[in-house]
Design a protein around this motif. Structure first.
Motif, PDB file in Angstrom:
ATOM      1  N   GLY A 183      14.009   3.012  17.591  1.00 36.95           N
ATOM      2  CA  GLY A 183      13.221   4.118  17.050  1.00 36.95           C
ATOM      3  C   GLY A 183      13.933   4.916  15.985  1.00 36.95           C
ATOM      4  O   GLY A 183      13.294   5.605  15.182  1.00 36.95           O
ATOM      5  N   GLY A 184      15.264   4.850  15.986  1.00 36.81           N
ATOM      6  CA  GLY A 184      16.031   5.569  14.972  1.00 36.81           C
ATOM      7  C   GLY A 184      15.875   7.075  15.079  1.00 36.81           C
ATOM      8  O   GLY A 184      15.645   7.626  16.159  1.00 36.81           O
ATOM      9  N   ALA A 185      15.969   7.745  13.939  1.00 34.05           N
ATOM     10  CA  ALA A 185      15.947   9.204  13.908  1.00 34.05           C
ATOM     11  C   ALA A 185      14.615   9.779  14.363  1.00 34.05           C
ATOM     12  O   ALA A 185      14.552  10.912  14.864  1.00 34.05           O
ATOM     13  CB  ALA A 185      16.264   9.687  12.496  1.00 34.05           C
ATOM     14  N   GLU A 186      13.533   9.008  14.212  1.00 36.43           N
ATOM     15  CA  GLU A 186      12.215   9.511  14.601  1.00 36.43           C
ATOM     16  C   GLU A 186      11.949   9.382  16.090  1.00 36.43           C
ATOM     17  O   GLU A 186      10.938   9.878  16.586  1.00 36.43           O
ATOM     18  CB  GLU A 186      11.135   8.765  13.818  1.00 36.43           C
ATOM     19  CG  GLU A 186      11.216   8.995  12.312  1.00 36.43           C
ATOM     20  CD  GLU A 186      10.113   8.273  11.568  1.00 36.43           C
ATOM     21  OE1 GLU A 186       9.288   7.597  12.234  1.00 36.43           O
ATOM     22  OE2 GLU A 186      10.075   8.380  10.332  1.00 36.43           O
ATOM     23  N   GLY A 187      12.830   8.721  16.805  1.00 35.37           N
ATOM     24  CA  GLY A 187      12.663   8.564  18.244  1.00 35.37           C
ATOM     25  C   GLY A 187      11.882   7.313  18.592  1.00 35.37           C
ATOM     26  O   GLY A 187      11.220   6.724  17.732  1.00 35.37           O
ATOM     27  N   PRO A 188      11.952   6.897  19.843  1.00 40.14           N
ATOM     28  CA  PRO A 188      11.309   5.640  20.248  1.00 40.14           C
ATOM     29  C   PRO A 188       9.795   5.730  20.235  1.00 40.14           C
ATOM     30  O   PRO A 188       9.215   6.773  20.535  1.00 40.14           O
ATOM     31  CB  PRO A 188      11.835   5.431  21.676  1.00 40.14           C
ATOM     32  CG  PRO A 188      12.104   6.814  22.169  1.00 40.14           C
ATOM     33  CD  PRO A 188      12.605   7.577  20.976  1.00 40.14           C
ATOM     34  N   THR A 189       9.160   4.628  19.881  1.00 42.57           N
ATOM     35  CA  THR A 189       7.708   4.530  20.003  1.00 42.57           C
ATOM     36  C   THR A 189       7.320   3.790  21.275  1.00 42.57           C
ATOM     37  O   THR A 189       6.179   3.878  21.726  1.00 42.57           O
ATOM     38  CB  THR A 189       7.111   3.786  18.794  1.00 42.57           C
ATOM     39  OG1 THR A 189       7.735   2.497  18.686  1.00 42.57           O
ATOM     40  CG2 THR A 189       7.352   4.574  17.507  1.00 42.57           C
ATOM     41  N   SER A 190       8.270   3.048  21.831  1.00 41.89           N
ATOM     42  CA  SER A 190       8.069   2.362  23.106  1.00 41.89           C
ATOM     43  C   SER A 190       9.085   2.891  24.102  1.00 41.89           C
ATOM     44  O   SER A 190      10.093   3.497  23.716  1.00 41.89           O
ATOM     45  CB  SER A 190       8.223   0.849  22.935  1.00 41.89           C
ATOM     46  OG  SER A 190       7.211   0.344  22.083  1.00 41.89           O
ATOM     47  N   ALA A 191       8.841   2.662  25.375  1.00 39.08           N
ATOM     48  CA  ALA A 191       9.696   3.265  26.398  1.00 39.08           C
ATOM     49  C   ALA A 191       9.819   2.366  27.611  1.00 39.08           C
ATOM     50  O   ALA A 191       8.910   1.596  27.933  1.00 39.08           O
ATOM     51  CB  ALA A 191       9.127   4.623  26.827  1.00 39.08           C
ATOM     52  N   ALA A 192      10.953   2.494  28.283  1.00 36.67           N
ATOM     53  CA  ALA A 192      11.171   1.870  29.586  1.00 36.67           C
ATOM     54  C   ALA A 192      11.413   2.976  30.592  1.00 36.67           C
ATOM     55  O   ALA A 192      12.289   3.821  30.382  1.00 36.67           O
ATOM     56  CB  ALA A 192      12.354   0.916  29.536  1.00 36.67           C
ATOM     57  N   ALA A 193      10.639   2.995  31.646  1.00 31.49           N
ATOM     58  CA  ALA A 193      10.732   4.056  32.646  1.00 31.49           C
ATOM     59  C   ALA A 193      10.806   3.462  34.040  1.00 31.49           C
ATOM     60  O   ALA A 193      10.344   2.340  34.283  1.00 31.49           O
ATOM     61  CB  ALA A 193       9.531   4.998  32.530  1.00 31.49           C
TER      62      ALA A 193
END
Length: 249
Positions: A183-193
């Motif tokens: 995601g870089g500086a903009e943060g992740p668009t996908s996630a693992a939870a």
């Protein structure tokens, strides 16, 4: 309700879809509007779960495919088929489970470890590797692992189970870090939870043991609600987090 819920347009895979938790997840995801693709190593059990979810959700798109998740190529083929057939993959819910334990620590059988390592760790490795790229391509990709509180506070008779769950959590957190970096500086668009429970309970268990309290257990229907809830929050908010559905040990 199908097609008009919070997950309308999403395509979500469910590994271990034939068990009680899988059945609840298939139905709840379908009710939320998702196209749901289940997998299980038991074709008959999977077919029953898919038919039940499709009927109860009012005709939502719920399909099933027998997949050997102990084989990495089979897991990759499953992910590829879903993306080819439906154009995208927005989630993988990992519900493959099982338990073995012993009376005491010294009575632990390492055969139990061999069994649980395959069931609880290897399947996580294979699904995460197989689905990573498709989930990263999604604008709301989610990888959801169901874990146990015992991973954080192992007991003497549950050494193999707790260690396997802890390893699966660590692997999933590494996946979360990959999403973060992508995601870089903009943060992740996908996630693992990680959704953490003490243990799961369902109607058949209550019927078999009507006097049992099942204290601290999470009903599979509540778990399914929590699974859907992972998509309600921004990726950065859930990525790499343990979301507790029971009291922390």
């Amino acid at each position: 309700m199908a097609g008009n819920g919070a997950l309308s347009g999403a395509v979500i895979a469910v590994a271990g879809a034939g068990g009680p938790a899988g059945r609840a997840a298939l139905l709840r995801l379908a009710e939320a509007g998702a196209t749901v693709v289940g997998a299980d190593n038991d074709p008959e059990r999977l077919a029953e779960a898919v038919d039940a979810a499709r009927y109860a959700s009012g005709g939502a798109t719920v399909t099933g495919e027998p997949v050997d998740l102990l084989d990495l190529q089979s897991a990759r083929d499953w992910a590829d088929h879903i993306e080819k057939d439906f154009g995208r993959v927005d989630g993988l819910v990992h519900l493959v489970g099982g338990w073995r334990g012993s009376e005491t620590f010294v009575k632990t059988s390492l055969d139990d470890w061999d069994f649980l390592e395959l069931l609880l760790i290897r399947t996580v490795q294979h699904t995460s590797l197989a689905f990573y790229e498709a989930l990263q391509r999604s604008d709301r990709g989610r990888y959801v692992l169901i874990s146990a509180a015992g991973a954080s506070k192992p007991t003497a008779g549950n050494a193999s189970y707790a260690a396997a769950k802890a390893a699966a959590e660590a692997w999933t957190l590494a996946l979360a870090d990959a999403f973060r970096k992508a995601g870089g500086a903009e943060g992740p668009t996908s996630a693992a939870a990680i959704l953490v429970v003490k243990a799961l309970v369902h109607d058949a268990m209550r019927a078999e043991r009507p006097n049992a309290k099942f204290a601290g257990f999470t009903d599979v229907k509540d778990l399914a609600d929590a699974v859907v809830g992972v998509w309600d929050k921004p990726a950065a908010e859930v990525n790499g987090n343990r979301l507790w559905l029971t009291e922390k040990p």
